[in-house]
Design an enzyme around this catalytic site. Structure first.
Site, PDB file in Angstrom:
ATOM      1  N   LYS A   1      54.234  59.361  25.771  1.00  0.00           N
ATOM      2  CA  LYS A   1      52.707  59.254  27.106  1.00  0.00           C
ATOM      3  C   LYS A   1      53.797  58.691  28.322  1.00  0.00           C
ATOM      4  CE  LYS A   1      48.798  58.345  27.678  1.00  0.00           C
ATOM      5  NZ  LYS A   1      46.764  58.037  27.068  1.00  0.00           N
TER       6      LYS A   1
ATOM      7  N   ASP B   1      35.835  55.515  26.440  1.00  0.00           N
ATOM      8  CA  ASP B   1      36.503  56.891  26.705  1.00  0.00           C
ATOM      9  C   ASP B   1      36.120  58.017  25.124  1.00  0.00           C
ATOM     10  OD1 ASP B   1      37.339  58.488  28.831  1.00  0.00           O
ATOM     11  OD2 ASP B   1      38.832  58.697  29.441  1.00  0.00           O
TER      12      ASP B   1
END
Length: 363
Positions: free
Chosen positions: A121, A226
């Site tokens: 990532k 989130d």
């Protein structure tokens, strides 16, 4: 963004030396003066100019002469530096296809020497709205000067620390393998984002499991912030995995209840719309936690017993007293500025410039 690994393999030791100098210079300069790069690189026979031209040609550096002649790193240049460091450590040997992309990150497959496939990532904070990211995430503390490298690196540091701690406490998260700069290496989860799932055998059970994990996080002192169908993965056996952690905050954050209620509402809305679940009755038992519910089954933040752990304290989560993460944020995060020549020269490590030829392109 396409990650050109052919270009990576073509770079020399001098190329990486100059890239590293520009990276370090960006601690104190938005655009690093060309004279400073030449002075520190000390390459003979005009070598520094040739290297700078080559790096600019391959879009690893951006040239700017509006105020003075200088350079700054591009996304790709920063990617190369992180990948080089991880390859030198033996974390992986090849880079494969892009498998995901979000507003603030890109994810690629990478392979270890034994063939194991991992996920890489790359954080890209500020790519879409730099000012919005800086305002919404209190990464900066009391620091008044910053750039996108610093924000992205700090996001990766936080994500790795959160993921490592959550795994140790039994949460279903990817295995955190390693990180460098803005890059985090983790296990590749065999699942799909919940947003892509159209049918489910046991939606009620999965729903209760997901809400239960949200409550467990709060019991350990953390709020995801989130928590939605895009950051929850589910496999063919309906096993749940949570991802994306840089924005997590402490239950002591001044807006903790708002963030918690928002996370809860995201899950309720999704399951009601996608699977037509009714929430008139409270779930019988949310993941073994004793939490008061409202008439629609939504857990009350105020009733959560925050005694299962103090991960917010251990990880210096936003909203808790800030302490430096052990082995995490580099010393320069809150320290004063360092002298240009001394700091840059002393931090150029020859081990960071070796081992580049070992990386090959994944099929």
């Amino acid at each position: 963004m396409f990650l050109d690994m052919e270009g990576f393999r073509s770079l020399s030791k001098d190329d990486f030396r100059v890239l590293t100098i520009v990276e370090m210079g960006m601690r104190n300069h938005e655009i690093v003066p060309s004279k400073l790069v030449h002075r520190i690189a000390s390459l003979r026979h005009g070598g520094t100019s040739k290297v700078l031209d080559n790096l600019h040609l391959h879009k690893l550096l951006h040239h700017d002469s509006s105020k003075y002649d200088g350079f700054r790193l591009t996304d790709l240049g920063y990617d190369y530096l992180a990948i080089k460091a991880l390859v030198n450590r033996g974390v992986f040997v090849s880079v494969g296809n892009k498998i995901g992309e979000g507003k603030e990150s890109e994810i690629f497959e990478v392979s270890r020497e034994d063939g194991t496939v991992l996920a890489m990532k790359l954080h890209r904070l500020g790519r879409t709205s730099f000012r919005a990211v800086a305002n919404q995430r209190d990464y900066l503390g009391h620091r008044t000067s910053y750039n996108w490298l610093y924000l992205s690196r700090l996001a990766a540091t936080k994500e790795f620390a959160f993921m490592k701690a959550l795994e140790e406490h039994g949460f279903p998260v990817p295995n955190a393998v390693d990180y460098n700069r803005h890059c985090v290496i983790m296990s590749l989860v065999q699942g799909y984002p919940l947003a892509q799932v159209k049918q489910m055998q046991n939606p009620e059970i999965v729903f209760e499991r997901i809400i239960g994990l949200l409550v467990r996080l709060a019991e350990h002192g953390l709020i995801h912030c989130d928590y939605n169908e895009f950051n929850i993965l589910i496999d063919d056996d309906e096993k749940v995995t949570i991802i994306d952690f840089p924005q997590m905050v402490s239950v002591d954050h001044r807006n903790a209840q708002m963030y918690f209620d928002r996370d809860v509402e995201c899950i309720f809305k999704f399951f009601h719309k996608r699977f037509s679940l009714s929430f008139q009755e409270s779930p019988d038992d949310i993941d073994g936690s004793e939490v008061d519910m409202d008439e629609n089954g939504r857990p009350y933040f105020s009733s959560i017993a925050k005694g299962a752990g103090f991960l917010d304290k251990e990880l210096a989560a936003s909203g808790f007293a800030r302490k430096q993460i052990e082995g995490g944020v580099e010393k320069d995060a809150d320290s004063g500025e360092e002298s240009e020549d001394g700091a840059l020269s002393s931090e150029l490590n020859e081990s960071d410039i070796s081992g580049v030829d070992s990386l090959h392109l994944g099929e």
